[in-house]
Write an enzyme that holds these catalytic residues in place. Structure first.
Site, short mmCIF file in Angstrom:
data_model
loop_
_atom_site.label_atom_id
_atom_site.label_comp_id
_atom_site.label_asym_id
_atom_site.label_seq_id
_atom_site.Cartn_x
_atom_site.Cartn_y
_atom_site.Cartn_z
CG ASP A 332 2.94 -2.26 4.63
OD1 ASP A 332 1.93 -2.72 5.17
OD2 ASP A 332 2.95 -1.22 3.97
CG ASP A 636 2.22 -0.03 -0.16
OD1 ASP A 636 1.08 -0.08 0.33
OD2 ASP A 636 2.80 -1.02 -0.62
CG ASP A 640 -1.51 1.63 3.55
OD1 ASP A 640 -2.28 0.90 4.19
OD2 ASP A 640 -0.69 1.20 2.72
#
Length: 905
Positions: A332, A636, A640
């Site tokens: 990310d 997170d 996901d």
């Protein structure tokens, strides 16, 4: 709650009565009252299964076929009157059981300590403010805030719910999410699965948001009652341990066949059956690495503790080694590569006017309001009203905020412009709201504005453009020019900023809106402009990316930001060069329609993915896996979870991650920092190296003993070592030293080597060459010494005494040969592992003491030797060191040079 409280029918009570009984209002509990109730009701947690006691672990060490064989040998020794041998075997069994039980007991305690570090948190209102507390500190009467992706921390009665859908399959078995209604009032006998006005601990918020009062905690929750009737299931053995077990079984079969052949040959030479039986048992036990699974557990437990110190919590023990094997890391951007401290840096209207904002996040007292034009003032108003964060001013002038990072940045911008959300809400009360969800790409609120209705919308520009028919400029509202708006957004994105569009509108009428009707009515709005927000890179991120490149790991950046923003950040990190582009979510979607080959072509060399949805992470992960990559991915959000589960290693954010993401992951980052992922890779590689070191040491020393016995038997010599001597040799050489190898620090070049091939076996060609060389040299030299001593007229007992001492010296030398596969023993830091040094000295010292102890001299058949004989045996043992150094030089010449750039498929 107490037992009497737990029987109350909370789902049947009207809300005013519920709040009265729980003595809790809209401002939540006070901190003092929460502390009092925590002392009264206890922590909000279920009792963890107690680790097995030492006595149980001790007894479990005797559950092994090899131990059964040893017990049989001890029993036979007793029956034939060899009490010394039986006593010695019993002592060895006892010591092995104590050592194994201590190691396993410590591993269980370490796992328990790590569980205490994995603290879940919940958002609650206390003292009238939104704060985060550990879920274990929740008490009845707490006012809890829920959003999609959250795990419900306790049993709740809903006060407000907007589009709330809850997955209660963990409790009820119902596979579909349940739509909840805070206004419902259930009857007394309503089953748990049909209580629409309650949420239960352990369930998952699939969509929507809600406020709820805690009505039960800990064992008094529905999940708690259920847990009392369930027993903890045994954990599934990790894949690494399964591979080791298969390898050990194959090795065991081979060794047992060898031992059986030796036994047949000795029987043909009229060797007493009892001696043959005892020798075969001792040789099998000494050669088979029965302590290997426990040694692996120790290695991984040590790696786990090391990772905790580097901000990585391991949820699954085998992930310690797995992370070190990854060839691709999908990371990310926000919060992982960057600080996750968004600050509004610039406001722009769609006709190109731009207004820079102060960069400091703390609002200076004399900061002038931003009032450059009506469009900017309207942008500020939308930023504050269409917002779900909280901002509070502290006594020292600082601000404390909570909630989504984007919303926090927008609230700070409005505060610096002289407006607060509370003031604006007082003038424009909230009537309806559409919460931001990734699949929507926008959020909207509806407010009262006198006789009219004020609409505030924020989101990605491409989502808002279809809703608007005009745009705000310095000269008033004008017809919407899509191209000018997009050009302005591209200019802002070129700077690496995250760009958010704002729109507003005014409606007539006093119609009540549901979320569905509100969404359908979002048309004919005015596009106000854009807000650029910067999230600075973490200072260590660029160095961490460089470290990955040096380690042959390809780092991919996954973000929902605009492609220009993503590329700007990627170039700053060194992830992308000037000519490299980004693959967008739209391109991925088109490739998915074409087929897997088209997706693989996109992902084969791409390192920057922009405007990708969380669901598309799974597509990327599967594509990379098809190409033979070993993939680690960070995440997170609740969306996901599929990617985290499908990746070889899932890494969840410990600070901002949802509970679902954390539970789906193998590892948690306590600081949400990409550099910590890289640290975990390094620790994983160290753990894998140490596993190989332990395996090599155990297998090579066992192989040497087999070679020694095969040569002696083939040439018709007496058995080179007695059964008791073999058992002594196994105890002295394979206990403390293997633990010392498990504690080996890194060699310093772990991040300068390419990842090992994902399908590579632990027992690869390099390991095979080293084991064969070691076994032949130690076993061969031992046989030569034994043969030479017999030819010189030494008695068998005297020759065995010297041979046993030589084998102890051999294996103490072999420990240091095991410290590295690629570095010479003369290049290693000799004192970097004091436990290994002390363990080796202790092993040698124990053998020396046995040579002078009357009892051990009788049991082992040993006696002291002179200094000259010591020196000669040590010189022979050091030949093993020279042989391994020679093999190292030969292997280094054949091996390709180090790979210092990232691997390519």
């Amino acid at each position: 709650m107490t037992d009497s409280d737990s029987s109350r029918q909370w789902h049947c009570l009207p809300l005013p009565e519920l709040q009265r009984r729980l003595d809790s209002g809209e401002g939540g509990l006070t901190t003092a009252e929460a502390g009092r109730r925590l002392a009264m009701y206890g922590t909000n947690s279920l009792p963890q299964p107690r680790p097995p006691g030492f006595s149980r672990l001790f007894l479990r060490q005797f559950i092994s076929p090899l131990i059964y064989v040893l017990l049989a040998a001890m029993l036979v020794s007793v029956l034939v009157g060899k009490l010394a041998d039986a006593t010695f075997i019993g002592l060895i069994l006892l010591l092995n059981a104590v050592i194994g039980a201590l190691q396993e007991y410590h591993a269980h305690r370490s796992a328990l300590a790590l569980r205490r570090l994995m603290v879940s948190r919940a958002r609650v209102i206390r003292d009238g403010q939104t704060v985060e507390v550990a879920t274990g500190e929740l008490v009845p009467g707490d006012l809890v805030l829920l959003a999609s992706g959250d795990r419900v921390p306790a049993d709740l009665r809903l006060l407000e719910a907007t589009g709330l859908e809850v997955d209660e399959s963990v409790l009820t078995g119902e596979s579909l999410p349940v739509h909840k209604d805070s206004n419902a009032l259930c009857e007394v006998g309503t089953p748990v699965a049909e209580r629409l006005n309650q949420c239960f601990a352990g369930s998952l918020i699939a969509a929507g948001r809600a406020h709820g009062l805690v009505i039960a905690t800990g064992l008094h929750t529905e999940m708690g009652r259920l847990s009392l009737s369930l027993e903890t299931a045994e954990a599934v053995q990790p894949p690494l341990f399964q591979r080791i077990e298969r390898f050990s079984k194959k090795l065991t079969i081979g060794l047992l066949a060898t031992v059986a052949l030796l036994a047949v040959l000795e029987l043909a030479r009229d060797t007493p059956p009892l001696v043959i039986f005892m020798t075969a048992v001792a040789l099998a036990v000494s050669a088979i690495p029965e302590g290997l699974p426990m040694a692996l557990t120790v290695v991984l437990s040590i790696g786990t503790r090391r990772m905790v110190k580097r901000h990585v919590i391991v949820r699954k023990l085998v992930a310690v080694e797995s992370l070190g094997s990854c060839t691709v890391i999908g990371a990310d951007k926000t919060g992982t590569l960057t600080r996750n401290q968004l600050t509004a840096s610039e406001v722009a209207t769609c006709d190109g006017d731009r207004f820079p904002l102060a960069s400091e996040s703390r609002p200076p007292a004399a900061d002038p309001p931003v009032t450059d034009g009506d469009a900017v003032a309207r942008i500020v108003r939308v930023a504050a009203l269409c917002n779900e964060a909280e901002l509070h001013t502290l006594e020292n002038g600082d601000c404390q905020s909570s909630g989504d990072a984007v919303d926090q940045a927008l609230l700070m911008m409005a505060y610096r412009a002289g407006q607060t959300r509370q003031q604006l809400l007082a003038a424009h009360p909230l009537l309806a709201q559409i919460h931001y969800e990734p699949v929507l790409g926008f959020a909207a609120t509806l407010h009262s504005d006198g006789e009219r209705r004020l609409v505030c919308v924020k989101g990605a520009l491409e989502k808002l453009l279809p809703m608007c028919n005009r745009m705000a400029t310095a000269h008033g509202d004008q017809p919407l020019d899509d191209e000018r708006a997009l050009a302005t957004m591209h200019q802002l994105a070129e700077t690496g900023a995250r760009v958010l569009a704002m729109a507003d509108g005014n409606w007539l009428g006093d119609e009540d809106f549901t979320a569905e009707k509100f969404t359908a009515r979002l048309q004919d709005l005015c596009l106000l402009g854009l807000v650029a927000m910067v999230d600075p890179l973490r200072p260590e991120a660029a160095a961490a990316v460089r470290a990955c490149r040096g380690a042959g790991i390809r780092v991919c950046m996954l973000t929902g930001d605009h492609p220009r923003t993503a590329l700007s950040i990627a170039r700053e990190l060194g992830l992308a060069d000037g000519d490299e582009g980004a693959v967008t979510g739209v391109e991925l979607a088109l490739a998915e329609k074409t087929g897997a080959d088209a997706i693989d072509a996109l992902t084969a060399r791409t390192r920057v993915y922009a405007r990708v949805s969380p669901e598309q992470k799974l597509t990327i992960v599967r594509s990379l896996q098809r190409q033979g990559e070993f993939v680690a991915v960070t995440g997170d959000g609740v969306n996901d979870a599929p990617a985290l589960l499908s990746a070889h290693v899932g890494v969840a954010m410990g600070q901002r991650g949802t509970e679902v993401a954390k539970e789906s992951a193998d590892l948690l980052l306590t600081d949400d920092n990409f550099a910590s992922v890289v640290s975990g890779v390094e620790e994983g590689r160290i753990a894998y190296q140490n596993i190989r070191k332990v395996i090599f040491f155990l297998i090579s020393t066992g192989a040497a003993e087999v070679v020694l016995f095969v040569l002696s038997t083939a040439l018709g010599l007496s058995l080179p070592l007695t059964p008791v001597q073999l058992l002594w040799l196994n105890l002295v050489t394979n206990s403390v030293q293997s633990i010392g190898l498990a504690l080996e620090p890194g060699e310093g070049d772990e991040m300068q080597k390419p990842p090992r091939p994902p399908r590579e076996s632990l027992f690869n060609p390099l390991m095979l060459r080293r084991v064969i060389t070691s076994g032949l040299v130690m076993g061969g030299l031992g046989f030569i010494c034994f043969y030479a001593l017999l030819q010189q007229g030494w008695s068998v007992d005297a020759a065995r005494n010297s041979l046993l001492l030589l084998m102890v010296l051999f294996e103490n030398v072999q420990v240091f040969n095991s410290r590295s596969e690629t570095h010479s023993i003369f290049q290693q830091r000799f004192f970097s592992n004091p436990i290994l040094l002390l363990g080796t000295l202790a092993a040698q010292g124990i053998h020396i003491l046995s040579m002078y102890s009357p009892l051990m001299r009788e049991v082992l058949g040993v006696s002291p030797v002179g200094a000259a004989h010591w020196a000669a045996l040590l010189a022979v043992a050091l030949l093993q060191l020279l042989a391994m150094e020679l093999l190292l030089r030969i292997s280094a010449r054949r091996a390709p040079g180090p790979v210092l750039t990232e691997t390519r498929p």
